[in-house]
Design an enzyme around this catalytic site. Structure first.
Site: not given
Length: 435
Positions: A322-323, A356, A415, A254, A257
């Site tokens: 996230e992971h 992934d 109404h 990661q 990235h």
């Protein structure tokens, strides 16, 4: 990597919403595309991507898609097809059906589920091109039944040769035929508002840089978006049964990235923390993208030492990563305690890249702690729901007074009278029928 007691680490991370200059630039781009259409789109493509195109050249031709296959290895085509099959099989299990429920009083209540009509998929270029993102965006939309899927990607993801052929092959394998060579905030604006060349969409999905993220936020409301994605994140919870080489490799998977990606190890073992820190440095020296990964590790990489697995899970739930990898003995025994994580990987062989690329679940996952309240992309992201009410006469007569009470308590006499007039006329009809 820094090694700290968990209590000394600030788990909060500043959410990135861009600088004032970036926000202002995006607003200007979106405004220009909205007003000028293709003219502005071509102007910004030349400015930011260095490609002078005509409107007729924006769309990728079928010949280009076919030619892309000649530029990639047959093994890649086989791999992308196998991954696509797994992703499709997983998302097929998420499909919903419309339903209706007949009430005893003759009323029918239900929900009608329809796919969105047209979806735009952004596929980034920049530091790397991601064919896998094509599959992860397109396939759940297809499973949902979206009839029109359009893809945009920067015109030079493959350098001077144009669009990366691996992206084009992934698109073709996924069944996308409408593709435009345009990227950045200008592509997002074109998808949202349309131009003479690109028809507007109902929803935009897919990752991108800060300008893409800010543009998605700017057009939200005119169209739906998937999320405002932040940098990649991984958290690994490990005990001394874990393999330091495996954990280090997954943290770096990661970190490579983006310089702002975060890689966090939470462990119950101080000895394992030291071993893993050393292993990260050893592997980092051999990583092709080591400069990016090193910047990530230096700024956002940390090893947190806790007293127990339970405390580690409390840290994880506050991080809402996230992971998440559970590299502990009997990970299934602790799965139920994990409340906040986008994707959970259990055991030594469930490396994050398995998710992934290949296993089937979607890799577009909430970041920046938003796993506390949001979910990975799935079929539900590409449907819309309409509630359906067929109210019977019996039901209205039985419940009309209650409905009027609620309406009048809110000061909405109109109404109440919409119900009252029906009750009065039905009462009048019943009296007349009884005469």
């Amino acid at each position: 990597m820094r090694i700290l007691p968990a209590q000394e680490f600030d788990l909060r991370r500043e959410v990135e919403y861009g600088s004032p200059e970036q926000n202002e630039a995006v607003k200007q781009i979106v405004s220009d595309i909205k007003k000028e259409g293709d003219t502005a789109l071509l102007r910004y493509t030349e400015r930011f991507d260095g490609m002078k195109l005509k409107a007729a050249e924006l769309r990728v031709t079928q010949e280009e898609l076919k030619a892309a296959y000649e530029k990639v290895e047959p093994s890649f085509v086989e791999a992308i097809a196998a991954a696509a099959a797994n992703i499709r099989a997983f998302h097929q299990k998420e499909k919903r059906n419309s339903w209706m429920d007949l009430q005893p009083d003759g009323s029918i209540l239900g929900q009608i589920i329809r796919p969105l009509k047209r979806v735009g998929v952004y596929v980034p270029g920049g530091k790397a091109a991601y064919p896998s993102s094509v599959l992860m965006n397109v396939i759940p939309a297809q499973v949902a039944g979206v009839p029109e899927i359009v893809m945009v990607t920067p015109p030079a993801t493959g350098g001077k040769a144009g669009i990366d052929p691996y992206i084009l092959v992934a698109a073709a394998e996924a069944g996308v035929s409408e593709i435009y060579r345009v990227g950045g905030a200008q592509a997002i604006a074109a998808l949202a508002y349309g131009t003479d060349t690109i028809e507007p969409v109902d929803k935009i999905c897919g990752p991108g840089n800060i300008f893409v993220a800010l543009a998605k936020r700017e057009v939200y409301g005119a169209v739906d978006i998937d999320s405002i994605a932040g940098p990649s994140e991984i958290a690994v919870l490990a005990d001394d049964s874990a393999n330091a080489a495996y954990v280090a490799a997954d943290l770096l998977s990661q970190a490579e990235h983006d310089e702002m990606a975060s890689a966090i190890l939470v462990t119950t073992s101080a000895d394992f923390a030291k071993a893993c820190a050393a292993e990260v440095q050893r592997q980092l020296a051999e990583l092709p993208r080591r400069e990016i990964a090193a910047a990530s590790i230096d700024s956002y990489g940390v090893i947190l030492v806790v007293d127990s697995i339970q405390e580690g899970i409390q840290v994880i739930n506050r991080l809402a990563p996230e992971h998440l990898e559970l590299m502990i003995e009997e990970p299934m025994a602790y799965l139920g305690l994990v409340e906040n994580a986008g994707a959970i990987f259990l055991g030594p062989y469930s490396s994050e890249p398995v998710g992934d690329y290949f296993a089937g679940p979607n890799h577009i996952i909430p970041t920046n702690g938003t796993a506390r309240f949001s979910s990975p992309v799935d079929v539900d992201d590409f449907i819309k729901k309409s509630s359906m009410i067929y109210y019977s006469k019996q039901a209205l007569l039985e419940n009309g007074e209650t409905i009027m009470e609620l309406a009048r308590r809110e000061g909405l006499e109109g109404h109440a009278r919409a119900i009252e007039i029906r009750l009065q006329q039905e009462a009048k009809a019943d009296r007349k029928a009884g005469e």
